[in-house]
Structures are given as structure tokens and as C-alpha cells.
Design a protein around this motif. Structure first.
Motif, PDB file in Angstrom:
ATOM      1  N   MET A   1       0.843  -1.185   0.000  1.00 31.75           N
ATOM      2  CA  MET A   1       0.000   0.000   0.000  1.00 31.75           C
ATOM      3  C   MET A   1       0.886   1.246   0.000  1.00 31.75           C
ATOM      4  O   MET A   1       1.881   1.303   0.732  1.00 31.75           O
ATOM      5  N   LEU A   2       0.521   2.231  -0.804  1.00 32.86           N
ATOM      6  CA  LEU A   2       1.334   3.435  -0.957  1.00 32.86           C
ATOM      7  C   LEU A   2       0.776   4.625  -0.176  1.00 32.86           C
ATOM      8  O   LEU A   2       1.519   5.366   0.458  1.00 32.86           O
ATOM      9  N   LEU A   3      -0.527   4.809  -0.256  1.00 33.56           N
ATOM     10  CA  LEU A   3      -1.182   5.971   0.331  1.00 33.56           C
ATOM     11  C   LEU A   3      -2.205   5.505   1.349  1.00 33.56           C
ATOM     12  O   LEU A   3      -3.042   4.646   1.050  1.00 33.56           O
ATOM     13  N   GLY A   4      -2.135   6.070   2.563  1.00 33.62           N
ATOM     14  CA  GLY A   4      -3.081   5.697   3.606  1.00 33.62           C
ATOM     15  C   GLY A   4      -3.883   6.898   4.051  1.00 33.62           C
ATOM     16  O   GLY A   4      -3.344   8.001   4.182  1.00 33.62           O
ATOM     17  N   VAL A   5      -5.165   6.687   4.284  1.00 30.88           N
ATOM     18  CA  VAL A   5      -6.055   7.773   4.698  1.00 30.88           C
ATOM     19  C   VAL A   5      -6.751   7.400   6.005  1.00 30.88           C
ATOM     20  O   VAL A   5      -7.235   6.276   6.163  1.00 30.88           O
ATOM     21  N   ILE A   6      -6.798   8.366   6.916  1.00 34.14           N
ATOM     22  CA  ILE A   6      -7.574   8.243   8.148  1.00 34.14           C
ATOM     23  C   ILE A   6      -8.709   9.251   8.037  1.00 34.14           C
ATOM     24  O   ILE A   6      -8.472  10.458   8.013  1.00 34.14           O
ATOM     25  N   GLY A 231      -4.389  15.512  -6.325  1.00 38.71           N
ATOM     26  CA  GLY A 231      -3.136  15.377  -7.060  1.00 38.71           C
ATOM     27  C   GLY A 231      -2.186  14.324  -6.530  1.00 38.71           C
ATOM     28  O   GLY A 231      -1.099  14.124  -7.105  1.00 38.71           O
ATOM     29  N   LEU A 232      -2.549  13.628  -5.456  1.00 36.73           N
ATOM     30  CA  LEU A 232      -1.607  12.688  -4.831  1.00 36.73           C
ATOM     31  C   LEU A 232      -1.363  11.406  -5.636  1.00 36.73           C
ATOM     32  O   LEU A 232      -0.220  10.927  -5.681  1.00 36.73           O
ATOM     33  N   PRO A 233      -2.380  10.788  -6.269  1.00 33.59           N
ATOM     34  CA  PRO A 233      -2.093   9.577  -7.043  1.00 33.59           C
ATOM     35  C   PRO A 233      -1.034   9.789  -8.115  1.00 33.59           C
ATOM     36  O   PRO A 233      -0.181   8.914  -8.343  1.00 33.59           O
ATOM     37  N   ALA A 234      -1.073  10.948  -8.777  1.00 30.48           N
ATOM     38  CA  ALA A 234      -0.112  11.203  -9.855  1.00 30.48           C
ATOM     39  C   ALA A 234       1.327  11.149  -9.358  1.00 30.48           C
ATOM     40  O   ALA A 234       2.230  10.757 -10.115  1.00 30.48           O
ATOM     41  N   LYS A 239       6.448   8.391 -10.142  1.00 30.70           N
ATOM     42  CA  LYS A 239       7.619   7.723  -9.566  1.00 30.70           C
ATOM     43  C   LYS A 239       7.737   6.264 -10.008  1.00 30.70           C
ATOM     44  O   LYS A 239       8.699   5.586  -9.668  1.00 30.70           O
ATOM     45  N   GLY A 240       6.738   5.775 -10.739  1.00 26.79           N
ATOM     46  CA  GLY A 240       6.759   4.389 -11.201  1.00 26.79           C
ATOM     47  C   GLY A 240       6.318   3.393 -10.151  1.00 26.79           C
ATOM     48  O   GLY A 240       6.483   2.184 -10.330  1.00 26.79           O
ATOM     49  N   LEU A 241       5.712   3.881  -9.057  1.00 25.76           N
ATOM     50  CA  LEU A 241       5.274   2.998  -7.986  1.00 25.76           C
ATOM     51  C   LEU A 241       3.867   2.464  -8.216  1.00 25.76           C
ATOM     52  O   LEU A 241       3.447   1.502  -7.567  1.00 25.76           O
TER      53      LEU A 241
END
Length: 422
Positions: A1-6, A231-234, A239-241
């Protein structure tokens, strides 16, 4: 997992999950799942962004901090490189509220300074200019939010409001820096980090949010409304992740129900339009408080009107709400209604309902907590901030969880159509 949201409530969690799954062209979004509470097991390996939905917006401060930190530790264990603390785009809170304490606790744990605080969501009419929050062409405290039954917002100056809740001063990056581009925003945030843990950042358009997203690509912590994730997913795709993905069409067929517990102007308008042509059950708060209106009565009404988009609602005017709160007590009324909607939802699903639309953040939290559906897949967008959600299992449940002020006037019928399998 790359991005986490609370996320501090369930509709807000759906809102930001939708934003992340959709992303921005040409990159698209991330493979996103919404979790109802802090999971007890690891996330599926193909999930790139995980949204942990809490019901912490109006609970005691220390409880909100503890729950948010538990979510943070789980997300970090999943490998998340960036954390977003998501709150409402209308900054739903009180002077003694939870946004500041939770944000500072997360920042302290992650060693973060100069953390963005931006609740702007231009797609839903929420913009920030000179630190002041607008809803369409009105300042926040003139938008109807001043009458919210749990979190009345009486000051549009978000920097001042947030400062009531924080231990350190709150900074501000004004719109001029945002128009100059990501480098200017990055420099302004770095300068603010010397004195401020949290920094309000102006944004009046999706383009502004994309600039801010670019500027904070390496920040460990971000806070704000769902728009801040635009804009965070981009960043991860560049970065190629991650490879980027488009929203999928999800849904299921079967019986339907609508439950509305929001008293916002938008929801009241949606209720009025819907009841002109569909069967509706008006929930009388006095009868609920005295035990005369029960979940069984509401379930019977909905099942007898199957196929007609039946709606059960408790959506009074600000004057009605104030009168009930004065008569019985604010917390007592809220708890009683939450329990009623939760029990109703449990019995509806047990009776075979598979498409469920819920209006109101607190109501959605009560309903989803009661149903215990596990991880939810994120489908297509119904209206800005409201996606189709689909549970797993042998009998999937399709959900739409709508924040009170979201959605077009015909949202209820549109949502039921979009929840159906296509």
C-alpha cells in the motif's frame, strides 16, 4: 500500500476514496479500498490506497486521537509512504473539536512540520481564500453550517478556528503562492515549518489542488478535505510505484431503500423532491424518543413499498432540531436516532435489501458500523464526492453514503440507479 487515509467519518471516507480512485487525467487514480474501522488483518496485496473510516468527528478528543493513532500504525504496517488525515470540506468541528488534536498527534508521531491543512473541495463549492472558507458564494458561517446540530460553524476564518484546538500557531500559505506553482508552495511550506505544525493553504480550483499535491509529494502527512488528495495519485504514478487505473462500474441488483438522517439544506431539498413522487416515511423525533416509532415499523414500510424507491427520513429544519435538542438533550437525541437507523439498516439487509442509500455523516457511520461489511470496493462517481461502494461476500451490498450537503436535488433516485448492476 502506498497511500493511507484516516477519515473522521464514513461519508468522508467514501468521498476521499472516490477522489483517489478517480485521480486526474491523464494519470488516473490508485486501486483503492475503504475499510470500516481499523482492520484486524492485513490489506489485500493489490490495494494501492487504503482509507480507514472512523466515526471520530464528534467523540471525546482523546478517544479520537487514540483511534486515529491506531489507524496510523495499521497503515504504516501496510507500507504506506504518505498519510492523509481527512476531515469535512466544511471543517465540521467546534472550538473544542478533534481536528487540531488529531492532526498534531499524527504529526508528532510522524515527525512532520509545515503540514498542509486544506479542506477545499471546489467541485462541491468549497473554496479557501485568505484562510477563509466559502461554500459557493457564501462565507462558511452564512452557508447554513452555522445551524449544524452537532458542529455549528460560526467562524469562516479556518486558521483562527483551528488555532483554538492546537498547541502551536497555525500558518497560512495565501493564494498568490499557489498561483506561482508547486515550487513556490513548497518554499512557503518549508518556511512555515520553522514555526507551525499545521498550515492552512488557499485553494479555489482543482488546478490549485493539483499544484498543492505536486508540492507535497514527499510530505509524510497531509490533512484536509477530499480535494487535497486530488493530485496525490499522480505523484506515485510518476515515480513508477503505481500504474494508474480508472474507476470501475460496480453495483448489484435487488431491493432498495433510502435512509436520510441529515438536517442540511441540501438533504432537506432532496427529501422534498423525492417525496413528491415516491413513498416516504417521516420519522417523528418525539415518537422515537418515547418509543412509539421503531425499526420494525420503518422496515415494514420500506418492504411494503419495494420497487418504488421508498425513503425513511429524519430531516427537520434548524428550528425543529433546536427544539428537540432543548427538550431531550443534543447527545441523547443523536444517539437515539443513530441507534434507530442502525437497527433499521441491520433488519433491512437481513430482509434482503441489497441497494442502500444513506444521507448524513453520523447516520452513515451508524449504519455502516451496524452492518459490519468489511472492506468496500470503490466504484464510479454518482455525484462529486459520492461513489458507488460494493461489499464482498456471497450477497454483495451496494451502498451510497452521502454527506448532508452533497448531491444534486435528484440524488436519491440517481443513486439507486447507479447502485444497480450494469
Amino acid at each position: 500500500m502506498l497511500l493511507g487515509v484516516i477519515a473522521d467519518d464514513f461519508t468522508g471516507a467514501s468521498d476521499i476514496a472516490n477522489t483517489i480512485a478517480k485521480g486526474l487525467p491523464p494519470h488516473g487514480g490508485l486501486r483503492t479500498a475503504q475499510f470500516l474501522g481499523v482492520p484486524k488483518s492485513p490489506a489485500p496485496k493489490d490495494v494501492e490506497a487504503g482509507v480507514v473510516a472512523l466515526k471520530s468527528r464528534t467523540i471525546p478528543v482523546q478517544d479520537a486521537v487514540d483511534q486515529s493513532l491506531a489507524a496510523l500504525y495499521w497503515l504504516l504496517d501496510q507500507g504506506c509512504q504518505q498519510i492523509v488525515f481527512k476531515y469535512c470540506s466544511t471543517f465540521d468541528s467546534t472550538r473544542e473539536g478533534n481536528i487540531g488534536p488529531v492532526a498534531e498527534a499524527l504529526a508528532e508521531t510522524l515527525g512532520a512540520k509545515g503540514v498542509v491543512a486544506c479542506s477545499a473541495f471546489p467541485g462541491a463549492g468549497r473554496t479557501i481564500y485568505m484562510g477563509h472558507l466559502f461554500v459557493n458564494d457564501r462565507l462558511l458561517n452564512e452557508s447554513g453550517m452555522q445551524n449544524h446540530p452537532l458542529t455549528p460553524m460560526t467562524d469562516p476564518d479556518i486558521r483562527r478556528w483551528l488555532r483554538y484546538q492546537t498547541k502551536s500557531p497555525v500558518g497560512l500559505v495565501v493564494h498568490r503562492f499557489v498561483t506561482e506553482g508547486a515550487a513556490a508552495v513548497r518554499t512557503a511550506l518549508n518556511d512555515a515549518a520553522a514555526h507551525n505544525t499545521l498550515v492552512i493553504v488557499d485553494a479555489t480550483s482543482d488546478e490549485d489542488l493539483a499544484v498543492i499535491g505536486d508540492a507535497i509529494s514527499d510530505h509524510k502527512l497531509v490533512t484536509g478535505g477530499s480535494g487535497i488528495a486530488l493530485g496525490l495519485p499522480a505523484n506515485f504514478i510518476k515515480k513508477g510505484l503505481a500504474t494508474g487505473t480508472l474507476n470501475r462500474s460496480l453495483g448489484t441488483d435487488g431491493p432498495e431503500a433510502i435512509l436520510a438522517g441529515s438536517c442540511s439544506g441540501a438533504t432537506r431539498g432532496q427529501v422534498d423532491l423525492h417525496k413528491a413522487n415516491h413513498p416516504t416515511f417521516a420519522i417523528d423525533v418525539d415518537k422515537v424518543m418515547n418509543g412509539y416509532t421503531t425499526a420494525d415499523e420503518i422496515v415494514t414500510f420500506i418492504r411494503e413499498n419495494q420497487g418504488k424507491a421508498p425513503l425513511a427520513y429524519s430531516s427537520g429544519t434548524p428550528e425543529d432540531v433546536r427544539r428537540m435538542q432543548e427538550k431531550y438533550g443534543r447527545e441523547i437525541v443523536a444517539e437515539k436516532l443513530d441507534n434507530l437507523f442502525a437497527e433499521t439498516a441491520r433488519k433491512l439487509v437481513k430482509s434482503g435489501i441489497t441497494r442502500l442509500v444513506v444521507a448524513g455523516g453520523e447516520t452513515s457511520g451508524a449504519v455502516v458500523s451496524a452492518l459490519d461489511l468489511g472492506a468496500l470496493q470503490i466504484g464510479s462517481e454518482i455525484d462529486p464526492g459520492v461513489p458507488v461502494l460494493l461489499s464482498g461476500g456471497e450477497t454483495p451490498i451496494a451502498l451510497a453514503l452521502k454527506s448532508g450537503n452533497f448531491g444534486t436535488p435528484d440524488f436519491f433516485t440517481k443513486a439507486l440507479e447507479r447502485l444497480a448492476a450494469r
